[in-house]
Design a protein around this motif. Sequence first.
Motif, PDB file in Angstrom:
ATOM      1  N   LYS A 141       0.849  -1.190   0.000  1.00 54.58           N
ATOM      2  CA  LYS A 141       0.000   0.000   0.000  1.00 54.58           C
ATOM      3  C   LYS A 141       0.886   1.243   0.000  1.00 54.58           C
ATOM      4  N   SER A 142       0.510   2.197  -0.844  1.00 49.77           N
ATOM      5  CA  SER A 142       1.209   3.480  -0.922  1.00 49.77           C
ATOM      6  C   SER A 142       0.152   4.589  -0.908  1.00 49.77           C
ATOM      7  N   GLU A 155       3.581   4.312   3.414  1.00 51.60           N
ATOM      8  CA  GLU A 155       3.560   3.122   2.567  1.00 51.60           C
ATOM      9  C   GLU A 155       4.124   1.949   3.347  1.00 51.60           C
TER      10      GLU A 155
END
Length: 813
Positions: free
Chosen positions: A471-472, A511
């Motif tokens: 995830k960013s 992230e």
Amino acid sequence: MYPTTLRPFLLLGAGLTALLSAPAKAQDETPAAPPPTAAQEEQDNNDIIVTARRRSESAQDIPLAVSVIDARQLDETGAFNVNRLQQLAPTLQFYSSNPRNTAVNIRGLGVPFGLTSDGFEQGVGIYVDDVYYSRVASATFDFLDVAQIEVLRGPQGTLYGKNTTAGAINIQTNQPSFDFEGRAELSLGNFEFRQARLAVSGPLSETVAARVAFSGTSRRGTIRNVTSGEDIQSLDNLGVRAQLLWEPTDSLRVTLVGDYNKQDALCCGSVFVRTGATQRPLNRQFAALAAAQNYAPPSTNPFDRLSDLDSRLNAGNVIAGASIKLVWDVGPGTFTSVSAWRTWDWKPENDRDFTGLSIVALSQNPSQQDQYTQEFRYAYSGERFDFVIGAFAFDQRIDTQGTEAQGRAASGWNIAPGNALSLDQTVLDGLTARNTQSLESTSVALFGQLSWKVTDAFTIQPGLRLNYDKKSGFYQRRVFTGTGAELTGRETDARSRAQLAIFTPQVSAPEDTDRNLTYDLTASYELAPDVLAYGTYARSFKTIGINQNGLPTDAAGQPIAAAGTIRPEKVDHFELGLKTQFWDRNATLNLAAFRTDIRDYQATVINGEFGVLRGFLANAGKVRSQGIEADFSIRPSQRFTAYTSGAWTDAKYVRFVDAPCPPELAGGTTVGAGQTPSAPGTPGGLSPANCDISGQRLPGVSKWAFAFGAEGNIPAEFLGKTGEVYLGYDGSYRSDFSSNPSPSAYTHVEGYHLSNFRLGFRTEDGLNLFAWVRNAFDEDYFEQLFVGPGNTGLIAGLPGDPRTWGATASIAF
């Protein structure tokens, strides 16, 4: 470095479909009709066929707690979305203050209660014809041409595309047919309720069939806004679904699906419920602040259903998508490929101060999402062994553009009386925060489940799943005064500091990545014919989360970078069950006992003030949900059926020592070393920095929940047709529950009971005419209570629907 997008890989599924399909030749003879849907396969011996384990089998033969609702029950009970569905499935909880802020939980678990963040995953997976719907907002739309819904309880990651730690809602729609058929339905009711549905299916050639379905629902709102003169909480839903089936051989089926769903409701609002004393100074609590601005709510009785919200309301959103599914009987098993794209466009407008004062003049966070998924699956069924192996890939991009603005009443409400700035409306009027957010989420997994029939009676079923997630995120808040000047956050003058206390500029880009191994083991034993006992242990994970709405700040007002990500949930699940049928299979009794422990529970922390953050995610130490469920149904003859389902659920925080405090303990001066917090509701008191809520109940979960009903019929003739007259009743009961993440005396929702009746006439050839009344005894109840911002003691609420009545006519052809 792992690639930031999986879209080329995800499109591989569509390409593979074309590759496998290309060499197939059309048959000379008209192919057989497609297999019947699960709902159509209900047998005379009361077997219900489900696909919960990715193959068709009797619901009584699978070692899994599952509730099954067929199309007729959905239609006749008015359960046209998940909100209505929870009245038929006691262990399902649904809460929605608007489509984006929607929670679907099973056994009290799934997503944290409160404002929704894009940064975490849902624990209850929603699947429509094997396509994963990542946004819970999809649950607020009408069901469209549904054949059957299966509510699966407990972790399901070793069988389903996206890892789901609390359960899954598996929705199956009616499929294209090679015989011409259709169904039309029209419903009319009070509150100007209108609902129309139409589905038509038939052949386009010897190898191609199509199906098109339409649904439209409208209803005026149940709450009167005296400011605008409008009725809010309305319904305005439109849905279209089209399917194209190509069956070139007996062993190959390719289905192309497209759907479009639109909501344009005048929603979502609330009503004044009460006030409760907080630890703010008395002159900063609701009564004093309202009196200073000559404000009074339109009614102090929430069930007068009056509101005075002065900002525009809108819950407009569009969810749409397309998928291609290939099912190929190859070798001794079946290969399935599902390639899908889904999009969501959310255009909200809210009034976040819950009053008729212009405190929050504007609150809107429009969002756009694109989601791509690809699943490959191979299923084999043999005499001693069955197995499913699969691979799943998920790629998601979300962009949000938020605007929040203060109004002319904000200075007097938010700045302490006695400060000269509180008398100057221009200090906060027009103060605006512009938020830009983005999220890229990638997930890939390998999963599989084996069923080994050790003996004719004893079966062992292990499952395994390997996950990778990345995830960013990006978040930026820029702040502008009413004159358009941008604040940097470094200003020191009194006017700017008062403005920065409401909105503070911030930038963050959290992230993270995570890998985990999910596994489960189920053993089942057939104690006697139609008596199955089973036990399950599952270790599951909900993946990492990131704080997508900004970060909490330290004592110096600086963002806490370490709070940018939160740890994955670690789930240990135990379940024992018993499935029985007796009285020549005319009676069914299923029992389940479960315990689910979650470490590093992903909780929502709600900021009580107007500014800085809407809320952020944090890890609670541990939560536990345990309980007992029972489902009983009886059908002694074709003339009478009855059912009852019940659940006792004990869901609580085992350890959460640094939780946000409830309103009665918030708003005062934070305690220092050696000081003791004041008693709850002490104006001007000392408030703890945070609260230990270990041992208290999870929000939104009733200890007791029941669904029950019966239907009887007699032969009759009507309009020259032979059929049956029927009378049906469906009831539900929920005991009290908490409506705040940290339990509060002010947000305690009393239990309630709802009763629905229907009286109608139906024939075997598809005619169904019936009148209905829902919430027949006009029970006053709340779906949710909300703590007003600013710790002023304001409690707002969302009343449940009052008594509604109407009539429905449907015909199959």
